[in-house]
Scaffold this motif. Structure first.
Motif, short mmCIF file in Angstrom:
data_model
loop_
_atom_site.label_atom_id
_atom_site.label_comp_id
_atom_site.label_asym_id
_atom_site.label_seq_id
_atom_site.Cartn_x
_atom_site.Cartn_y
_atom_site.Cartn_z
N ASN A 1 -1.30 -18.44 -50.91
CA ASN A 1 -2.00 -18.36 -52.19
C ASN A 1 -2.60 -19.71 -52.56
OD1 ASN A 1 -1.30 -15.65 -52.68
ND2 ASN A 1 0.64 -16.24 -53.58
N GLY A 2 -3.82 -19.69 -53.08
CA GLY A 2 -4.46 -20.90 -53.60
C GLY A 2 -4.96 -21.88 -52.55
N LYS A 3 -4.81 -21.55 -51.27
CA LYS A 3 -5.25 -22.46 -50.20
C LYS A 3 -6.44 -21.85 -49.48
CE LYS A 3 -3.92 -25.10 -46.23
NZ LYS A 3 -3.07 -25.31 -45.12
N ARG A 4 -7.56 -22.57 -49.51
CA ARG A 4 -8.77 -22.10 -48.84
C ARG A 4 -8.52 -21.94 -47.35
NH1 ARG A 4 -13.59 -25.90 -49.96
NH2 ARG A 4 -14.57 -24.32 -48.68
N LEU A 5 -9.13 -20.91 -46.78
CA LEU A 5 -9.08 -20.74 -45.33
C LEU A 5 -10.20 -21.54 -44.68
CD1 LEU A 5 -8.28 -16.98 -44.64
CD2 LEU A 5 -6.80 -18.95 -44.35
N GLY A 6 -11.35 -21.57 -45.34
CA GLY A 6 -12.48 -22.32 -44.80
C GLY A 6 -12.33 -23.79 -45.09
N GLY B 1 -5.53 -15.07 -49.72
CA GLY B 1 -4.26 -15.20 -50.41
C GLY B 1 -3.42 -13.97 -50.16
N THR B 2 -2.30 -13.89 -50.87
CA THR B 2 -1.40 -12.75 -50.70
C THR B 2 -1.25 -11.95 -51.99
OG1 THR B 2 -0.21 -13.82 -48.92
CG2 THR B 2 0.96 -12.07 -50.06
N ASP B 3 -0.88 -12.62 -53.08
CA ASP B 3 -0.67 -11.90 -54.33
C ASP B 3 -1.03 -12.71 -55.57
OD1 ASP B 3 1.42 -13.69 -54.21
OD2 ASP B 3 2.99 -12.19 -54.39
N LYS B 4 -1.63 -13.89 -55.38
CA LYS B 4 -2.10 -14.73 -56.49
C LYS B 4 -3.48 -15.24 -56.12
CE LYS B 4 2.01 -15.16 -58.68
NZ LYS B 4 2.30 -14.67 -59.97
N PHE B 5 -4.45 -15.04 -57.02
CA PHE B 5 -5.82 -15.39 -56.71
C PHE B 5 -6.40 -16.26 -57.83
CE2 PHE B 5 -4.59 -11.27 -55.00
CZ PHE B 5 -4.74 -11.53 -53.65
N CYS C 1 -0.84 -4.87 -49.75
CA CYS C 1 -2.18 -5.39 -49.90
C CYS C 1 -2.99 -4.57 -50.91
CB CYS C 1 -2.81 -5.38 -48.50
SG CYS C 1 -4.55 -5.69 -48.39
N PRO C 2 -3.59 -5.17 -51.90
CA PRO C 2 -3.96 -6.57 -52.07
C PRO C 2 -3.02 -7.41 -52.93
CG PRO C 2 -5.23 -5.29 -53.64
CD PRO C 2 -4.34 -4.32 -52.87
N GLY C 3 -1.84 -6.94 -53.23
CA GLY C 3 -0.90 -7.74 -54.01
C GLY C 3 -1.05 -7.57 -55.51
N SER D 1 -0.52 -11.47 -63.89
CA SER D 1 0.61 -11.70 -62.98
C SER D 1 0.14 -12.09 -61.57
CB SER D 1 1.50 -10.46 -62.89
OG SER D 1 0.77 -9.37 -62.35
N ALA D 2 -1.16 -11.92 -61.29
CA ALA D 2 -1.70 -12.25 -59.98
C ALA D 2 -2.74 -13.37 -60.05
CB ALA D 2 -2.32 -11.01 -59.35
N LEU D 3 -2.63 -14.20 -61.09
CA LEU D 3 -3.56 -15.32 -61.27
C LEU D 3 -2.92 -16.60 -60.77
CD1 LEU D 3 -6.29 -16.31 -62.40
CD2 LEU D 3 -5.15 -16.60 -64.61
N TRP D 4 -3.57 -17.23 -59.80
CA TRP D 4 -3.11 -18.50 -59.24
C TRP D 4 -3.45 -19.61 -60.21
CZ3 TRP D 4 -0.08 -20.62 -55.75
CH2 TRP D 4 -0.25 -21.96 -55.41
N GLU D 5 -2.43 -20.35 -60.60
CA GLU D 5 -2.66 -21.46 -61.54
C GLU D 5 -2.10 -22.75 -60.98
OE1 GLU D 5 -2.21 -20.50 -65.72
OE2 GLU D 5 -1.83 -18.41 -65.14
N GLY D 6 -2.06 -22.87 -59.63
CA GLY D 6 -1.46 -24.02 -58.98
C GLY D 6 -2.27 -25.25 -58.94
#
Length: 173
Positions: A16-21, A97-101, A150-152, A168-173
């Protein structure tokens, strides 16, 4: 042109929160293309040569990275490889991501789904897990019947909220 009956939302099952590109040469779509190739997915040569020729296996039509960048995978008239038994009449969207976007991902997903809805107004919008079999035959697919989580997040709840980010699925990291 094929008929689109479903728009299916997926997650990449990555951090979660980590770009793949990397933002330069390698896109999230290219990373997932490698994963799909390792799983034996393949795109039709003619379809690949006509659209995104560097993507040999990616099963999704769109990928949304953590920065909200929408990337194309397969052409909309190309059959996807993202949910067994439903590929012929669906469009696949993958959220990194998995369950936080991230907020940017939620905004990109909302704008993409709205654009696809305008082209395919009768299409049902679902999560991958919503296409699991109804094992007990009660007409409702419940968490104990999901083949994948999926999609979490619950796509129906997201739609009911007017496509606002699921708290509940919002990435705030």
């Amino acid at each position: 042109m094929r008929t689109t009956r479903k728009i299916v939302i997926h997650c990449s099952a990555s951090q979660n929160g980590k770009r793949l590109g990397d933002g330069l040469r390698k896109t999230a779509a290219a990373c997932i293309d490698i994963w799909h190739s390792a799983r034996g997915f393949k795109r039709d040569k003619t379809a690949r040569e006509a659209f995104n020729p560097m993507l040999f296996a990616l099963g999704y039509h769109f990928v949304i990275d953590c920065d909200g960048l929408k990337q194309t995978g397969r052409a909309l008239d190309e059959i996807g490889a993202h949910v067994a038994g439903h590929n012929a009449d669906s469009i696949g969207i993958c959220m990194v991501g998995t369950d936080k976007f991230t907020k940017a991902q939620w905004d990109a997903l909302s704008s993409l789904v709205r654009a696809l809805q305008s082209k395919h107004p009768a299409a049902q919008i679902v999560g991958h897990r919503d296409l699991s079999p109804d094992l007990n035959g009660d007409g409702t697919i419940t968490p104990n019947e999901y083949l994948k989580t999926c999609p979490g997040f619950n796509v129906a709840d997201w739609l009911a909220s007017g496509m606002q980010p699921v708290r509940s699925a919002l990435w705030e990291g």
